[in-house]
Design an enzyme around this catalytic site. Structure first.
Site, PDB file in Angstrom:
ATOM      1  CD  GLU A  79       6.803   9.530 -14.361  1.00  0.00           C
ATOM      2  OE1 GLU A  79       5.719   9.586 -14.921  1.00  0.00           O
ATOM      3  OE2 GLU A  79       6.994   9.901 -13.200  1.00  0.00           O
ATOM      4  CB  CYS A 111       1.708   9.426 -16.328  1.00  0.00           C
ATOM      5  SG  CYS A 111       2.331   8.739 -14.804  1.00  0.00           S
ATOM      6  CG  HIS A 233      -2.506   7.625 -16.303  1.00  0.00           C
ATOM      7  ND1 HIS A 233      -1.473   6.741 -16.518  1.00  0.00           N
ATOM      8  CD2 HIS A 233      -2.216   8.262 -15.133  1.00  0.00           C
ATOM      9  CE1 HIS A 233      -0.591   6.854 -15.530  1.00  0.00           C
ATOM     10  NE2 HIS A 233      -1.021   7.769 -14.675  1.00  0.00           N
TER      11      HIS A 233
HETATM   12  N1  CAA Z   1     -11.510  -4.390   1.324  1.00  0.00           N
HETATM   13  C1  CAA Z   1     -11.879  -3.612   0.268  1.00  0.00           C
HETATM   14  N2  CAA Z   1     -11.468  -2.299   0.168  1.00  0.00           N
HETATM   15  C2  CAA Z   1     -10.639  -1.802   1.104  1.00  0.00           C
HETATM   16  C3  CAA Z   1     -10.236  -2.592   2.219  1.00  0.00           C
HETATM   17  C4  CAA Z   1     -10.706  -3.934   2.302  1.00  0.00           C
HETATM   18  N3  CAA Z   1     -10.357  -4.734   3.306  1.00  0.00           N
HETATM   19  N4  CAA Z   1      -9.431  -1.825   2.983  1.00  0.00           N
HETATM   20  C5  CAA Z   1      -9.338  -0.591   2.383  1.00  0.00           C
HETATM   21  N5  CAA Z   1     -10.082  -0.603   1.258  1.00  0.00           N
HETATM   22  C6  CAA Z   1     -10.250   0.488   0.295  1.00  0.00           C
HETATM   23  C7  CAA Z   1     -10.415   1.863   0.921  1.00  0.00           C
HETATM   24  O1  CAA Z   1     -11.758   2.072   1.313  1.00  0.00           O
HETATM   25  C8  CAA Z   1      -9.973   2.749  -0.222  1.00  0.00           C
HETATM   26  O2  CAA Z   1     -11.007   2.829  -1.165  1.00  0.00           O
HETATM   27  P1  CAA Z   1     -11.431   4.261  -1.779  1.00  0.00           P
HETATM   28  O3  CAA Z   1     -10.226   4.800  -2.480  1.00  0.00           O
HETATM   29  O4  CAA Z   1     -12.549   3.917  -2.710  1.00  0.00           O
HETATM   30  O5  CAA Z   1     -11.829   5.125  -0.637  1.00  0.00           O
HETATM   31  C9  CAA Z   1      -8.844   1.943  -0.875  1.00  0.00           C
HETATM   32  O6  CAA Z   1      -9.015   0.589  -0.435  1.00  0.00           O
HETATM   33  C10 CAA Z   1      -7.443   2.389  -0.502  1.00  0.00           C
HETATM   34  O7  CAA Z   1      -7.398   2.479   0.881  1.00  0.00           O
HETATM   35  P2  CAA Z   1      -6.558   3.624   1.594  1.00  0.00           P
HETATM   36  O8  CAA Z   1      -6.911   4.947   0.964  1.00  0.00           O
HETATM   37  O9  CAA Z   1      -6.739   3.493   3.037  1.00  0.00           O
HETATM   38  O10 CAA Z   1      -5.096   3.169   1.145  1.00  0.00           O
HETATM   39  P3  CAA Z   1      -3.699   3.829   1.378  1.00  0.00           P
HETATM   40  O11 CAA Z   1      -3.719   4.866   2.436  1.00  0.00           O
HETATM   41  O12 CAA Z   1      -2.773   2.680   1.529  1.00  0.00           O
HETATM   42  O13 CAA Z   1      -3.379   4.600  -0.011  1.00  0.00           O
HETATM   43  C11 CAA Z   1      -2.957   4.880  -2.358  1.00  0.00           C
HETATM   44  C12 CAA Z   1      -3.620   4.025  -1.280  1.00  0.00           C
HETATM   45  C13 CAA Z   1      -3.396   6.334  -2.230  1.00  0.00           C
HETATM   46  C14 CAA Z   1      -3.376   4.350  -3.698  1.00  0.00           C
HETATM   47  C15 CAA Z   1      -1.405   4.760  -2.183  1.00  0.00           C
HETATM   48  O14 CAA Z   1      -1.037   3.453  -2.484  1.00  0.00           O
HETATM   49  C16 CAA Z   1      -0.645   5.694  -3.104  1.00  0.00           C
HETATM   50  O15 CAA Z   1      -0.373   6.830  -2.743  1.00  0.00           O
HETATM   51  N6  CAA Z   1      -0.250   5.211  -4.305  1.00  0.00           N
HETATM   52  C17 CAA Z   1       0.362   6.042  -5.309  1.00  0.00           C
HETATM   53  C18 CAA Z   1      -0.733   6.832  -5.965  1.00  0.00           C
HETATM   54  C19 CAA Z   1      -0.390   7.214  -7.335  1.00  0.00           C
HETATM   55  O16 CAA Z   1      -0.068   6.390  -8.151  1.00  0.00           O
HETATM   56  N7  CAA Z   1      -0.431   8.514  -7.602  1.00  0.00           N
HETATM   57  C20 CAA Z   1      -0.003   9.020  -8.850  1.00  0.00           C
HETATM   58  C21 CAA Z   1      -1.103   8.973  -9.803  1.00  0.00           C
HETATM   59  S1  CAA Z   1      -0.744   9.669 -11.379  1.00  0.00           S
HETATM   60  C22 CAA Z   1       0.637   8.883 -11.839  1.00  0.00           C
HETATM   61  O17 CAA Z   1       0.628   7.779 -12.289  1.00  0.00           O
HETATM   62  C23 CAA Z   1       1.828   9.687 -11.609  1.00  0.00           C
HETATM   63  C24 CAA Z   1       2.373  10.223 -12.807  1.00  0.00           C
HETATM   64  O18 CAA Z   1       1.973  11.117 -13.551  1.00  0.00           O
HETATM   65  C25 CAA Z   1       3.622   9.595 -12.981  1.00  0.00           C
END
Ligand code: CAA
Length: 387
Positions: A79, A111, A233
């Site tokens: 992609e 993906c 994945h």
């Molecule tokens: N210690 C340990 N854990 C902690 C922490 C700390 N100090 N602070 C936060 N966390 C944990 C949270 O509890 C949470 O855990 P859970 O998911 O188990 O609830 C985790 O860390 C992430 O925290 P947030 O949800 O608050 O984080 P965020 O708002 O920054 O979002 C994310 C994280 C959703 C991964 C973001 O980075 C994102 O959107 N990334 C892209 C996602 C992605 O790749 N999507 C596509 C998937 S499929 C693909 O690959 C696409 C395709 O087909 C091309």
């Protein structure tokens, strides 16, 4: 006749960012990235590495060991395509001097593209058992500096040779697929970075996993305990961990422990490379094969997910002597050779790579001798060269 994976090649660019450095720069607790998201490092592609050059580098790894004349099909799943019309696979075919009779094209479904290629290749080899098929997945995951998805970026490629009587993994009959028209992740024309609804995407991924895993077990008459390992994945390792938790819920301790330990082995490379979209599932498989001693006929479940969205579950059985087809030392050297960038350097390299170099400007690469790179365009034609 068994058909499956006979060779695996892997490439990731020679630079990375450490997640603790990134967390400090973004005023986040490092444990959020290391544990909450489950990533330790991410590879960074500079302007001289694109989907094509990475795909050539992954494929050339095993090319000396195979009969080029037998390759009848070459599929490129990506992609991060480099042209709106011409297939990335034609550049690869030319660089690697594959026979002119080869049928070659590019596929896209986020993906899922590489798995689509694997399934087409499997069916092709069933009909043409004396021929082989190369399937490449190659991507640069880009959300943007300072974006919510920044910590889940990465770059790399995995290339597979699909053949009859394979020497690594025989693909089992049957699969379960599930698709739905949704908007969890997409990249409109003209945009170099992806748009994503990360939380929604995670939920859909888990729903698709539950659905396809259940259907697959029903189709085969198998139980979760029949699997030695499940490879996923992995956009970031926490996403796969959540799916694995669903898989092991309610299982006997012995199954739970085995699938959890094997998940850790399968996630090892992805944790340091980051998301490589199409190739991410196959990097998990490579990581499992290289970091765990498996037995002949062990069943490996594979869950593929492409946003938009398409999910598929299938499985393969380990072939006796598979270790002899892998090069663990080379793959670990590939990771170890990477230069650690400061966050400021990463931002500069990343943002520069979003730009097309001016036509006629010849780019040079700091890669090691033997690797291919994108050398710029001449008359708007992309040039690929070997260091
Ligand atoms: N210690 C340990 N854990 C902690 C922490 C700390 N100090 N602070 C936060 N966390 C944990 C949270 O509890 C949470 O855990 P859970 O998911 O188990 O609830 C985790 O860390 C992430 O925290 P947030 O949800 O608050 O984080 P965020 O708002 O920054 O979002 C994310 C994280 C959703 C991964 C973001 O980075 C994102 O959107 N990334 C892209 C996602 C992605 O790749 N999507 C596509 C998937 S499929 C693909 O690959 C696409 C395709 O087909 C091309």
């Amino acid at each position: 006749m068994r058909v499956g994976i006979d060779q695996i090649g892997f490439y990731t660019p020679n630079k990375y960012v450490d997640m603790v450095d990134l967390a400090h720069a973004r005023q986040e607790d490092p444990d959020k990235y290391l544990i909450g998201i489950g990533q330790s490092q991410m590879s960074v592609a500079d302007q001289t590495q694109d989907a094509v050059s990475m795909g050539i580098n992954a494929t050339q790894f095993y090319l000396k060991r195979i009969e080029r004349q037998r390759v009848g099909l070459l599929i490129f799943g990506t992609e991060s395509g480099v042209d709106q019309s011409k297939s990335a696979s034609l550049f690869v075919k030319s660089a690697l001097k594959l026979p002119p009779e080869v049928r070659t094209f590019e596929v896209k479904e986020a993906c899922f593209g590489m798995t689509a290629g694997v399934m087409i290749a499997r069916d092709y080899v069933r009909l043409h058992p004396h021929q082989t098929a190369i399937v490449i997945g190659s991507d640069i995951a880009r959300y943007g500096v300072g974006s919510g998805g920044e910590v889940t970026q990465g770059a790399g490629s995995v290339s597979l040779l699909i053949a009859a009587e394979p020497r690594i993994l025989a693909i089992n009959e049957g699969h379960s697929a599930f698709s739905q028209d949704i908007n969890d992740f997409w990249r409109p024309n003209g945009m170099a970075t992806a748009l994503v609804d990360g939380k929604y995407s995670t939920q859909v991924y888990l729903d698709f996993f539950t659905q396809t895993f259940k259907q697959y077990k029903k189709l085969k008459g198998w139980q979760t305990s029949d699997f030695t390992a499940l490879a996923y994945h992995l956009p970031f390792t926490k996403m796969g961990l959540k799916a694995n938790r669903l898989a092991v819920a309610g299982q006997a301790e012995v199954t739970k422990t085995r699938l959890e330990k094997n998940f850790t082995a399968a996630a090892q490379y992805g944790r340091t490379v980051g998301n490589i979209y199409t190739a991410s599932l196959y990097l998990s498989l490579l990581s499992l094969l290289e970091n765990k001693k498996l037995q002949p006929d062990n069943k490996i479940g594979l869950f593929s997910y492409g946003s938009g969205a398409m999910g598929e579950f299938y499985s393969g059985q380990v072939v006796s002597g598979y270790e002899r087809q892998l090069d663990v030392v080379q793959d670990q050297k590939m990771l170890a050779r990477r230069q650690r960038l400061t966050v400021a350097q990463y931002e500069q390299v990343f943002n520069n790579a979003l730009l097309d170099p001016s036509d006629g400007l010849e780019l040079t690469s700091d890669e090691q001798v033997g690797y291919w790179y994108f050398a710029g365009t001449k008359g708007q034609v992309r040039q690929y060269r070997q260091v």
